[in-house]
Design an enzyme around this catalytic site. Structure first.
Site, PDB file in Angstrom:
ATOM      1  N   TRP A  52     -20.345  12.734 -19.238  1.00 43.19           N
ATOM      2  CA  TRP A  52     -20.627  12.712 -17.797  1.00 43.19           C
ATOM      3  C   TRP A  52     -21.915  13.464 -17.505  1.00 43.19           C
ATOM      4  O   TRP A  52     -22.184  14.511 -18.114  1.00 43.19           O
ATOM      5  CB  TRP A  52     -19.471  13.353 -17.013  1.00 43.19           C
ATOM      6  CG  TRP A  52     -18.153  12.653 -17.167  1.00 43.19           C
ATOM      7  CD1 TRP A  52     -17.058  13.136 -17.808  1.00 43.19           C
ATOM      8  CD2 TRP A  52     -17.791  11.358 -16.675  1.00 43.19           C
ATOM      9  NE1 TRP A  52     -16.019  12.227 -17.749  1.00 43.19           N
ATOM     10  CE2 TRP A  52     -16.441  11.116 -17.052  1.00 43.19           C
ATOM     11  CE3 TRP A  52     -18.457  10.372 -15.952  1.00 43.19           C
ATOM     12  CZ2 TRP A  52     -15.760   9.940 -16.729  1.00 43.19           C
ATOM     13  CZ3 TRP A  52     -17.781   9.199 -15.629  1.00 43.19           C
ATOM     14  CH2 TRP A  52     -16.450   8.996 -16.014  1.00 43.19           C
TER      15      TRP A  52
ATOM     16  N   GLU B 101       0.841  -1.214   0.000  1.00 37.98           N
ATOM     17  CA  GLU B 101       0.000   0.000   0.000  1.00 37.98           C
ATOM     18  C   GLU B 101       0.867   1.251   0.000  1.00 37.98           C
ATOM     19  O   GLU B 101       0.556   2.239  -0.668  1.00 37.98           O
ATOM     20  CB  GLU B 101      -0.936   0.011   1.209  1.00 37.98           C
ATOM     21  CG  GLU B 101      -1.959  -1.103   1.211  1.00 37.98           C
ATOM     22  CD  GLU B 101      -2.765  -1.199  -0.081  1.00 37.98           C
ATOM     23  OE1 GLU B 101      -3.338  -0.183  -0.507  1.00 37.98           O
ATOM     24  OE2 GLU B 101      -2.818  -2.294  -0.673  1.00 37.98           O
TER      25      GLU B 101
ATOM     26  N   ASN C  92     -10.418   2.700   2.940  1.00 41.34           N
ATOM     27  CA  ASN C  92     -10.017   2.552   1.537  1.00 41.34           C
ATOM     28  C   ASN C  92     -11.027   1.760   0.701  1.00 41.34           C
ATOM     29  O   ASN C  92     -11.372   2.147  -0.410  1.00 41.34           O
ATOM     30  CB  ASN C  92      -8.649   1.886   1.455  1.00 41.34           C
ATOM     31  CG  ASN C  92      -8.209   1.685   0.023  1.00 41.34           C
ATOM     32  OD1 ASN C  92      -8.084   2.652  -0.733  1.00 41.34           O
ATOM     33  ND2 ASN C  92      -8.004   0.448  -0.377  1.00 41.34           N
TER      34      ASN C  92
ATOM     35  N   TRP D 171     -15.845  12.183 -12.548  1.00 43.48           N
ATOM     36  CA  TRP D 171     -14.949  11.828 -11.434  1.00 43.48           C
ATOM     37  C   TRP D 171     -14.341  13.065 -10.790  1.00 43.48           C
ATOM     38  O   TRP D 171     -13.998  13.075  -9.617  1.00 43.48           O
ATOM     39  CB  TRP D 171     -13.843  10.875 -11.902  1.00 43.48           C
ATOM     40  CG  TRP D 171     -13.014  11.376 -13.064  1.00 43.48           C
ATOM     41  CD1 TRP D 171     -13.281  11.213 -14.386  1.00 43.48           C
ATOM     42  CD2 TRP D 171     -11.795  12.135 -13.003  1.00 43.48           C
ATOM     43  NE1 TRP D 171     -12.312  11.814 -15.155  1.00 43.48           N
ATOM     44  CE2 TRP D 171     -11.378  12.382 -14.336  1.00 43.48           C
ATOM     45  CE3 TRP D 171     -10.997  12.611 -11.952  1.00 43.48           C
ATOM     46  CZ2 TRP D 171     -10.220  13.097 -14.647  1.00 43.48           C
ATOM     47  CZ3 TRP D 171      -9.830  13.327 -12.268  1.00 43.48           C
ATOM     48  CH2 TRP D 171      -9.457  13.561 -13.599  1.00 43.48           C
TER      49      TRP D 171
ATOM     50  N   TRP E  88      -9.317   8.182  -7.758  1.00 46.11           N
ATOM     51  CA  TRP E  88     -10.529   8.532  -8.520  1.00 46.11           C
ATOM     52  C   TRP E  88     -10.428   8.069  -9.961  1.00 46.11           C
ATOM     53  O   TRP E  88     -11.375   7.517 -10.518  1.00 46.11           O
ATOM     54  CB  TRP E  88     -10.802  10.045  -8.441  1.00 46.11           C
ATOM     55  CG  TRP E  88     -11.597  10.329  -7.203  1.00 46.11           C
ATOM     56  CD1 TRP E  88     -11.119  10.743  -5.999  1.00 46.11           C
ATOM     57  CD2 TRP E  88     -13.008  10.122  -7.027  1.00 46.11           C
ATOM     58  NE1 TRP E  88     -12.135  10.812  -5.087  1.00 46.11           N
ATOM     59  CE2 TRP E  88     -13.309  10.447  -5.691  1.00 46.11           C
ATOM     60  CE3 TRP E  88     -14.040   9.686  -7.861  1.00 46.11           C
ATOM     61  CZ2 TRP E  88     -14.605  10.362  -5.176  1.00 46.11           C
ATOM     62  CZ3 TRP E  88     -15.339   9.603  -7.342  1.00 46.11           C
ATOM     63  CH2 TRP E  88     -15.602   9.935  -6.026  1.00 46.11           C
TER      64      TRP E  88
ATOM     65  N   TRP F   8       1.733   1.893  -3.427  1.00 45.74           N
ATOM     66  CA  TRP F   8       0.701   2.602  -4.208  1.00 45.74           C
ATOM     67  C   TRP F   8       0.903   4.115  -4.054  1.00 45.74           C
ATOM     68  O   TRP F   8       0.795   4.877  -5.001  1.00 45.74           O
ATOM     69  CB  TRP F   8      -0.716   2.237  -3.721  1.00 45.74           C
ATOM     70  CG  TRP F   8      -1.300   1.035  -4.390  1.00 45.74           C
ATOM     71  CD1 TRP F   8      -1.458  -0.202  -3.835  1.00 45.74           C
ATOM     72  CD2 TRP F   8      -1.830   0.952  -5.728  1.00 45.74           C
ATOM     73  NE1 TRP F   8      -2.045  -1.047  -4.758  1.00 45.74           N
ATOM     74  CE2 TRP F   8      -2.293  -0.362  -5.917  1.00 45.74           C
ATOM     75  CE3 TRP F   8      -1.959   1.866  -6.780  1.00 45.74           C
ATOM     76  CZ2 TRP F   8      -2.881  -0.789  -7.112  1.00 45.74           C
ATOM     77  CZ3 TRP F   8      -2.537   1.436  -7.964  1.00 45.74           C
ATOM     78  CH2 TRP F   8      -2.988   0.127  -8.128  1.00 45.74           C
TER      79      TRP F   8
HETATM   80  C1  LIG Z   1     -11.113   7.347  -4.600  1.00 50.03           C
HETATM   81  C2  LIG Z   1      -9.927   7.290  -3.664  1.00 50.03           C
HETATM   82  C3  LIG Z   1      -9.393   8.468  -3.151  1.00 50.03           C
HETATM   83  C4  LIG Z   1      -8.292   8.431  -2.290  1.00 50.03           C
HETATM   84  N1  LIG Z   1      -7.768   9.622  -1.811  1.00 50.03           N
HETATM   85  C5  LIG Z   1      -6.671   9.600  -1.023  1.00 50.03           C
HETATM   86  C6  LIG Z   1      -6.100  10.818  -0.540  1.00 50.03           C
HETATM   87  O1  LIG Z   1      -6.541  11.929  -0.864  1.00 50.03           O
HETATM   88  N2  LIG Z   1      -5.010  10.731   0.281  1.00 50.03           N
HETATM   89  C7  LIG Z   1      -4.466   9.516   0.644  1.00 50.03           C
HETATM   90  O2  LIG Z   1      -3.493   9.495   1.394  1.00 50.03           O
HETATM   91  N3  LIG Z   1      -4.978   8.364   0.177  1.00 50.03           N
HETATM   92  C8  LIG Z   1      -6.064   8.364  -0.626  1.00 50.03           C
HETATM   93  N4  LIG Z   1      -6.592   7.172  -1.068  1.00 50.03           N
HETATM   94  C9  LIG Z   1      -5.892   5.911  -0.742  1.00 50.03           C
HETATM   95  C10 LIG Z   1      -6.362   5.185   0.528  1.00 50.03           C
HETATM   96  O3  LIG Z   1      -7.746   5.051   0.534  1.00 50.03           O
HETATM   97  C11 LIG Z   1      -5.912   5.878   1.805  1.00 50.03           C
HETATM   98  O4  LIG Z   1      -4.544   6.169   1.742  1.00 50.03           O
HETATM   99  C12 LIG Z   1      -6.146   4.975   3.033  1.00 50.03           C
HETATM  100  O5  LIG Z   1      -7.494   4.647   3.135  1.00 50.03           O
HETATM  101  C13 LIG Z   1      -5.673   5.687   4.283  1.00 50.03           C
HETATM  102  O6  LIG Z   1      -5.930   4.929   5.425  1.00 50.03           O
HETATM  103  P1  LIG Z   1      -4.743   4.301   6.281  1.00 50.03           P
HETATM  104  O7  LIG Z   1      -3.750   5.352   6.593  1.00 50.03           O
HETATM  105  O8  LIG Z   1      -5.357   3.570   7.415  1.00 50.03           O
HETATM  106  O9  LIG Z   1      -4.126   3.297   5.210  1.00 50.03           O
HETATM  107  P2  LIG Z   1      -3.304   1.940   5.343  1.00 50.03           P
HETATM  108  O10 LIG Z   1      -4.130   0.884   4.725  1.00 50.03           O
HETATM  109  O11 LIG Z   1      -2.782   1.716   6.695  1.00 50.03           O
HETATM  110  O12 LIG Z   1      -2.094   2.202   4.325  1.00 50.03           O
HETATM  111  C14 LIG Z   1      -0.880   2.843   4.749  1.00 50.03           C
HETATM  112  C15 LIG Z   1      -0.592   4.039   3.896  1.00 50.03           C
HETATM  113  O13 LIG Z   1      -0.386   3.654   2.542  1.00 50.03           O
HETATM  114  C16 LIG Z   1      -0.886   4.667   1.676  1.00 50.03           C
HETATM  115  N5  LIG Z   1      -1.954   4.092   0.859  1.00 50.03           N
HETATM  116  C17 LIG Z   1      -2.755   3.073   1.178  1.00 50.03           C
HETATM  117  N6  LIG Z   1      -3.568   2.771   0.146  1.00 50.03           N
HETATM  118  C18 LIG Z   1      -3.271   3.633  -0.838  1.00 50.03           C
HETATM  119  C19 LIG Z   1      -3.758   3.827  -2.152  1.00 50.03           C
HETATM  120  N7  LIG Z   1      -4.715   3.050  -2.685  1.00 50.03           N
HETATM  121  N8  LIG Z   1      -3.231   4.823  -2.888  1.00 50.03           N
HETATM  122  C20 LIG Z   1      -2.254   5.599  -2.390  1.00 50.03           C
HETATM  123  N9  LIG Z   1      -1.749   5.451  -1.160  1.00 50.03           N
HETATM  124  C21 LIG Z   1      -2.249   4.484  -0.386  1.00 50.03           C
HETATM  125  C22 LIG Z   1      -1.425   5.783   2.560  1.00 50.03           C
HETATM  126  O14 LIG Z   1      -0.417   6.739   2.723  1.00 50.03           O
HETATM  127  C23 LIG Z   1      -1.722   5.051   3.860  1.00 50.03           C
HETATM  128  O15 LIG Z   1      -1.698   5.890   4.986  1.00 50.03           O
HETATM  129  C24 LIG Z   1      -7.702   7.187  -1.940  1.00 50.03           C
HETATM  130  C25 LIG Z   1      -8.252   6.002  -2.462  1.00 50.03           C
HETATM  131  C26 LIG Z   1      -9.343   6.057  -3.314  1.00 50.03           C
HETATM  132  C27 LIG Z   1      -9.909   4.782  -3.865  1.00 50.03           C
END
Ligand SMILES: Cc1cc2nc3c(=O)[nH]c(=O)nc-3n(C[C@H](O)[C@H](O)[C@H](O)COP(=O)(O)OP(=O)(O)OC[C@H]3O[C@@H](n4cnc5c(N)ncnc54)[C@H](O)[C@@H]3O)c2cc1C
Length: 487
Positions: free
Chosen positions: A332, A300, A367, A385, A408, A303
């Protein structure tokens, strides 16, 4: 130039790297300068044009207040300057460098397009004063552009990017830095200075900025979150004990099994290297094959890395343009009423409504649910979007252009997703699969609290709760037909 330091007086410009520990620019500045001050510059007009919302801005200011104290203990004064736009920054920094007799500027690199233009303009402006500017890699593990395909291009798909990353990097490459050197004293830095045509350079961080209103509650929290480097470190330590369960539990919003580090990572109160170090310590240094929870969580973080590299490689992503140009032809919908029902959590689809209400009350969303609500908006409602992207930017505490735009565009099939446009999440099956007993729905949609685990995912007509605003099966077919028509 002193005997031990290449620069007599340096300035470190803090942006989304609001921490004392493991901050590359700060560490390098402290090492290279005889005396050091820090500066933070706000540009609310530009921030608003970037859709930086109140939660993220309030979180930054609160982190900054804590950081000011940590810096003071290192004899590094933190100055604050309120401008309006990025365009005003180079000139202001030239004046400040002159008045403070700065001979080097340090900052950590930022990758969205306007930030890069701003930073290039600052470098050019300070060149006139013979003040060198050093931008360090800090937000990502590798500098964007470091990983290329065999054809010499930036990776456009996550899995090969991840493979290339893991093949190249051993865990030790990312060990956090030691604490920055403590400066001798800060006595010869002025309390404030006048800056032409703008606000003055001061040492007081304002409670709020023009155009931004959100304030921490009496206990210093925002939506229940405690900002700052110390709180970020506590979260990281707490997650150390949970990480083994991450692979199995991360998709269930009711279990609360993710790290909740995103607001801290986003404003830099926690560094990505600190995260990697914690994770690798739980898997004897193995990125893969050591422990499933650790590998999954590191995936993650990759990502995040991938989307930041993409923002740097493809300027159109910073310009509200789709990654796949042909998807600009999607007709859209601009149905404002349905958009309002979506963001207010009044769609009549319980899991979507619970998720949107989580965002509106917590400044954060799980997420799995971000994917579900984004798919619902862009595929079932066929709403642009960019409307959803903007709403998230304005309401998330972790709002980040790269991750948000990436998420997105992935959900809308306009982005880098390797799976084609016919990926459309069914919100009802997602709900049954990931919130089996409906506990998460019950938490955020109290109108449905009394329903049992069978009825709660797709309730019968009820007083006080809307009927679904669209037919999920039909709208799915329609979306697929629209996308296939683009070929
Ligand atoms: C439509 C959409 C919009 C999103 N917008 C954002 C946003 O504005 N800012 C943001 O930080 N994340 C975003 N995410 C990614 C992800 O949803 C969040 O990072 C995550 O939910 C944060 O929770 P956590 O810190 O407990 O994540 P954990 O699951 O603990 O993951 C650890 C870290 O990994 C990174 N991470 C995890 N998943 C993703 C991912 N899919 N893409 C990029 N980084 C990721 C984050 O920095 C996160 O804190 C988005 C995902 C989607 C589908």
């Amino acid at each position: 130039m002193s005997r031990t330091h290449p620069f007599r007086r340096g300035l470190v410009w803090l942006r989304n790297d609001l921490r004392l520990r493991d901050n590359t620019a700060l560490y390098r500045a402290a090492k290279s300068c005889g005396a050091l001050a820090a500066i933070y510059i706000t540009c609310p007009q530009t921030w608003q044009s970037h859709d930086d919302g109140e939660p993220v801005v309030a979180f930054r200011l609160a982190c900054l207040r804590e950081l000011q104290q940590s810096l003071a203990a290192h004899n590094i004064p933190l100055y604050f300057l309120e401008l309006q736009t990025f365009a005003q920054v180079p000139r202001a920094l030239v004046q400040i460098a002159g008045k403070l007799e700065i001979d080097a500027l340090f900052a950590n690199a930022e990758y969205p397009l306007n930030e890069r233009h701003r930073d290039a303009a600052v470098r050019a402006a300070l060149k006139g004063l013979r003040v060198p500017v050093e931008y360090s890699t800090d937000r990502t593990l590798l500098p964007p552009g470091a990983l290329k395909t065999a054809g010499g291009e930036a990776y456009k798909v996550f899995t090969p990017f991840k493979r290339a990353f893991i093949a190249r990097c051993g865990g030790d490459d990312f060990a956090p830095l030691p604490l920055p050197r403590k400066m001798n004293d800060e006595a010869d830095w002025p309390k404030w200075i006048q800056v032409q045509g703008g606000n003055n350079l001061v040492r007081t961080i304002p409670e709020r900025l023009q155009g931004y209103g959100l304030l921490p509650d009496g206990a210093g929290r925002l939506y229940g979150w405690t900002p700052g480097e110390k709180a970020g470190a506590r979260r990281l330590r707490a997650f150390r004990g949970e990480i083994e369960n991450y692979a199995d539990q991360r998709d269930f919003p009711g279990l609360d099994a993710t790290s909740h580090l995103s607001p801290y990572l986003n404003c830099g109160a926690v560094s990505v290297r600190q995260c990697v170090q914690m994770a690798l310590a739980r898997s004897s240094g193995h990125w893969v094959g050591g422990n499933d929870g650790v590998s999954c969580w590191l995936g993650e973080l990759l990502w995040r890395e991938f989307y930041t590299h993409l923002i740097a490689a493809f300027p159109r992503l910073s310009m509200h343009k789709p990654f796949k140009p042909e998807t600009d032809r999607v007709p859209w919908s601009s149905d404002r009423d349905r958009f309002r029902q979506w963001y207010a959590g009044q769609t009549g689809v319980p899991i979507v409504d619970a998720a949107m209400r989580q965002l509106n009350t917590c400044g954060w969303m799980h997420n799995r649910l971000r994917m579900v609500v984004a798919s619902f908006l862009t595929k079932n409602l066929l709403i642009d979007w960019r409307w959803g992207e903007r709403y998230f930017m304005r309401h998330l505490l972790d709002a980040d252009l790269a991750a948000n735009n990436g998420g997105w565009q992935w959900a809308a099939s306009t982005g880098t997703d390797a799976v084609p446009y016919f990926r459309v999440f069914n919100p009802y099956s997602q709900s049954k699969r990931f919130d089996r007993d409906g506990e998460f729905i019950r938490q955020f949609v109290p109108e449905l609290r009394h329903l049992d685990r069978d009825a709660i995912h797709c309730p019968p007509q009820l007083a006080g709760y809307p009927l679904p605003i669209c037919d999920v099966a039909q709208s799915r077919k329609h979306a697929i037909a629209v996308f296939s028509g683009l070929k």
